[in-house]
Design a protein around this motif. Structure first.
Motif, PDB file in Angstrom:
ATOM      1  N   GLN A   1       0.830  -1.203   0.000  1.00  0.00           N
ATOM      2  CA  GLN A   1       0.000   0.000   0.000  1.00  0.00           C
ATOM      3  C   GLN A   1       0.866   1.255   0.000  1.00  0.00           C
ATOM      4  N   ASP A   2       1.957   1.218   0.773  1.00  0.00           N
ATOM      5  CA  ASP A   2       2.882   2.356   0.783  1.00  0.00           C
ATOM      6  C   ASP A   2       3.499   2.566  -0.595  1.00  0.00           C
ATOM      7  N   LEU A   3       3.881   1.465  -1.256  1.00  0.00           N
ATOM      8  CA  LEU A   3       4.467   1.568  -2.592  1.00  0.00           C
ATOM      9  C   LEU A   3       3.459   2.134  -3.583  1.00  0.00           C
ATOM     10  N   GLU A   4       2.230   1.653  -3.517  1.00  0.00           N
ATOM     11  CA  GLU A   4       1.198   2.136  -4.432  1.00  0.00           C
ATOM     12  C   GLU A   4       0.951   3.632  -4.241  1.00  0.00           C
TER      13      GLU A   4
ATOM     14  N   LEU B   1       3.969   5.600  -5.638  1.00  0.00           N
ATOM     15  CA  LEU B   1       3.961   5.678  -7.097  1.00  0.00           C
ATOM     16  C   LEU B   1       2.900   6.652  -7.600  1.00  0.00           C
ATOM     17  N   ARG B   2       1.771   6.675  -6.920  1.00  0.00           N
ATOM     18  CA  ARG B   2       0.650   7.497  -7.370  1.00  0.00           C
ATOM     19  C   ARG B   2       0.824   8.970  -7.003  1.00  0.00           C
ATOM     20  N   GLU B   3       1.363   9.246  -5.822  1.00  0.00           N
ATOM     21  CA  GLU B   3       1.328  10.607  -5.300  1.00  0.00           C
ATOM     22  C   GLU B   3       2.652  11.357  -5.370  1.00  0.00           C
ATOM     23  N   VAL B   4       3.771  10.646  -5.361  1.00  0.00           N
ATOM     24  CA  VAL B   4       5.069  11.331  -5.359  1.00  0.00           C
ATOM     25  C   VAL B   4       5.590  11.398  -6.790  1.00  0.00           C
ATOM     26  N   LYS B   5       5.559  12.583  -7.369  1.00  0.00           N
ATOM     27  CA  LYS B   5       5.948  12.762  -8.770  1.00  0.00           C
ATOM     28  C   LYS B   5       7.401  13.197  -8.921  1.00  0.00           C
ATOM     29  N   SER B   6       7.981  13.719  -7.856  1.00  0.00           N
ATOM     30  CA  SER B   6       9.381  14.136  -7.884  1.00  0.00           C
ATOM     31  C   SER B   6       9.897  14.139  -6.451  1.00  0.00           C
ATOM     32  N   ALA B   7      11.222  14.131  -6.312  1.00  0.00           N
ATOM     33  CA  ALA B   7      11.792  14.152  -4.963  1.00  0.00           C
ATOM     34  C   ALA B   7      13.274  14.462  -5.016  1.00  0.00           C
ATOM     35  N   GLN B   8      13.782  14.896  -3.864  1.00  0.00           N
ATOM     36  CA  GLN B   8      15.212  15.085  -3.642  1.00  0.00           C
ATOM     37  C   GLN B   8      15.547  14.471  -2.291  1.00  0.00           C
TER      38      GLN B   8
ATOM     39  N   LEU C   1      11.792   0.842  -9.789  1.00  0.00           N
ATOM     40  CA  LEU C   1      10.875   0.891  -8.655  1.00  0.00           C
ATOM     41  C   LEU C   1      10.694   2.318  -8.145  1.00  0.00           C
ATOM     42  N   ILE C   2      11.744   3.124  -8.231  1.00  0.00           N
ATOM     43  CA  ILE C   2      11.683   4.471  -7.673  1.00  0.00           C
ATOM     44  C   ILE C   2      11.135   5.481  -8.672  1.00  0.00           C
ATOM     45  N   ALA C   3      11.763   5.550  -9.841  1.00  0.00           N
ATOM     46  CA  ALA C   3      11.507   6.672 -10.741  1.00  0.00           C
ATOM     47  C   ALA C   3      10.740   6.325 -11.999  1.00  0.00           C
ATOM     48  N   SER C   4      10.861   5.092 -12.486  1.00  0.00           N
ATOM     49  CA  SER C   4      10.248   4.763 -13.770  1.00  0.00           C
ATOM     50  C   SER C   4       8.814   4.286 -13.628  1.00  0.00           C
ATOM     51  N   GLY C   5       8.527   3.562 -12.551  1.00  0.00           N
ATOM     52  CA  GLY C   5       7.185   3.029 -12.370  1.00  0.00           C
ATOM     53  C   GLY C   5       6.180   4.112 -12.047  1.00  0.00           C
ATOM     54  N   THR C   6       4.953   3.930 -12.526  1.00  0.00           N
ATOM     55  CA  THR C   6       3.879   4.874 -12.214  1.00  0.00           C
ATOM     56  C   THR C   6       2.717   4.209 -11.491  1.00  0.00           C
ATOM     57  N   ASP C   7       2.681   2.870 -11.508  1.00  0.00           N
ATOM     58  CA  ASP C   7       1.645   2.161 -10.761  1.00  0.00           C
ATOM     59  C   ASP C   7       2.093   0.723 -10.518  1.00  0.00           C
ATOM     60  N   ILE C   8       1.385   0.060  -9.607  1.00  0.00           N
ATOM     61  CA  ILE C   8       1.716  -1.315  -9.244  1.00  0.00           C
ATOM     62  C   ILE C   8       1.590  -2.246 -10.446  1.00  0.00           C
ATOM     63  N   LYS C   9       0.555  -2.038 -11.253  1.00  0.00           N
ATOM     64  CA  LYS C   9       0.328  -2.909 -12.405  1.00  0.00           C
ATOM     65  C   LYS C   9       1.515  -2.874 -13.355  1.00  0.00           C
ATOM     66  N   GLY C  10       2.040  -1.676 -13.613  1.00  0.00           N
ATOM     67  CA  GLY C  10       3.178  -1.557 -14.509  1.00  0.00           C
ATOM     68  C   GLY C  10       4.419  -2.235 -13.952  1.00  0.00           C
ATOM     69  N   LEU C  11       4.675  -2.050 -12.650  1.00  0.00           N
ATOM     70  CA  LEU C  11       5.843  -2.673 -12.031  1.00  0.00           C
ATOM     71  C   LEU C  11       5.722  -4.193 -12.005  1.00  0.00           C
TER      72      LEU C  11
ATOM     73  N   ALA D   1      17.801  10.073   3.342  1.00  0.00           N
ATOM     74  CA  ALA D   1      17.550  11.038   4.413  1.00  0.00           C
ATOM     75  C   ALA D   1      17.251  12.394   3.778  1.00  0.00           C
ATOM     76  N   GLN D   2      16.790  13.327   4.606  1.00  0.00           N
ATOM     77  CA  GLN D   2      16.462  14.686   4.139  1.00  0.00           C
ATOM     78  C   GLN D   2      15.528  14.634   2.928  1.00  0.00           C
ATOM     79  N   TRP D   3      14.543  13.746   3.014  1.00  0.00           N
ATOM     80  CA  TRP D   3      13.636  13.498   1.893  1.00  0.00           C
ATOM     81  C   TRP D   3      12.692  14.676   1.691  1.00  0.00           C
ATOM     82  N   GLN D   4      12.584  15.139   0.440  1.00  0.00           N
ATOM     83  CA  GLN D   4      11.639  16.187   0.068  1.00  0.00           C
ATOM     84  C   GLN D   4      10.859  15.702  -1.148  1.00  0.00           C
ATOM     85  N   GLY D   5       9.585  15.430  -0.948  1.00  0.00           N
ATOM     86  CA  GLY D   5       8.763  14.922  -2.026  1.00  0.00           C
ATOM     87  C   GLY D   5       7.996  16.012  -2.748  1.00  0.00           C
ATOM     88  N   ASN D   6       7.738  15.781  -4.032  1.00  0.00           N
ATOM     89  CA  ASN D   6       6.967  16.707  -4.867  1.00  0.00           C
ATOM     90  C   ASN D   6       7.539  18.124  -4.845  1.00  0.00           C
TER      91      ASN D   6
END
Length: 212
Positions: free
Chosen positions: A24-27, A30-37, A117-127, A186-191
């Motif tokens: 559920q966390d992975l899904e 993939l759905r909500e985090v479009k970018s990150a540092q 798993l991190i950057a290319s996938g957009t949903d569970i079905k694709g992965l 660490a120091q995760w910044q999403g979206n």
């Protein structure tokens, strides 16, 4: 059974139903985090050789950025400088000490890799086309996903993805030779807004460029 006991059972069931597992966390990721540092530390441990008391390990660190779909940058700063950039078409690897660039078609290079798993996938079905995915047991304060590559090329044995409170925290990777890599974020910044030029790469003047 008294009302207090019934109420406690109901609360317990509600808590267990509300608790997200790793899948559920992975899904959600993939759905909500479009970018990150983030910053990262990577520890690579080789299998023990005969006669060795302990396994050999080496530690590196740097910065990581990604932008869906399919763009990311790993910038290793310690102990040696190395840059890996995926621009959506090409995967670039630049070794500063060797002044050498390796360029591969991104589609061929990333299909069943942790980067997918991190950057290319957009949903569970694709992965699921590249990995057998299942929720792992919770440990170290994290929820886990076990990702078994479907490709039988021997490059990877397994990948485990750890989420802490819904945030990507750890990648554990075992390659075909039994070498174990653990990336801790660490120091995760999403979206966050990541400049497009961070996902472009131009080989430095004089660098050897290898295209396998």
């Amino acid at each position: 059974m008294n009302h207090r006991t019934i109420f406690a059972i109901v609360l317990s069931l509600a808590a267990s139903l509300a608790h997200a597992d790793g899948l559920q966390d992975l899904e959600t990721f993939l759905r909500e985090v479009k970018s990150a540092q983030a910053s990262f530390t990577q520890v690579v441990t080789s299998p023990k050789r005969e006669g060795e008391a302990t396994a050999r390990s080496k530690t590196s660190s740097g910065r990581f950025e990604f932008q869906r779909p399919g763009r990311f940058r790993f910038e290793y700063t310690k102990p040696f400088e190395q840059t890996i950039v995926a621009d959506g078409q090409t995967l670039w690897l630049y070794d500063v000490d060797l002044n050498q660039v390796t360029a591969r078609k991104q589609q061929d290079a990333l299909g069943s890799t942790p980067a997918a798993l991190i950057a290319s996938g957009t949903d569970i079905k694709g992965l699921s086309e590249a990995f057998d995915l299942k929720a792992g047991a919770a440990r170290d304060g994290m929820e886990w996903v076990d990702a078994q590559p479907k490709a039988k090329d021997g490059q990877l044995q397994s990948v485990k993805v750890g989420f802490r409170q819904g945030q990507l925290a750890v990648l554990e990777i075992v390659d075909g030779l039994g070498q174990r890599s653990v990336l801790s974020f660490a120091q995760w910044q999403g979206n966050v807004a990541v400049k497009p030029e961070r996902f472009r790469f131009q080989p430095p003047a004089g660098a050897d460029v290898i295209r396998p």
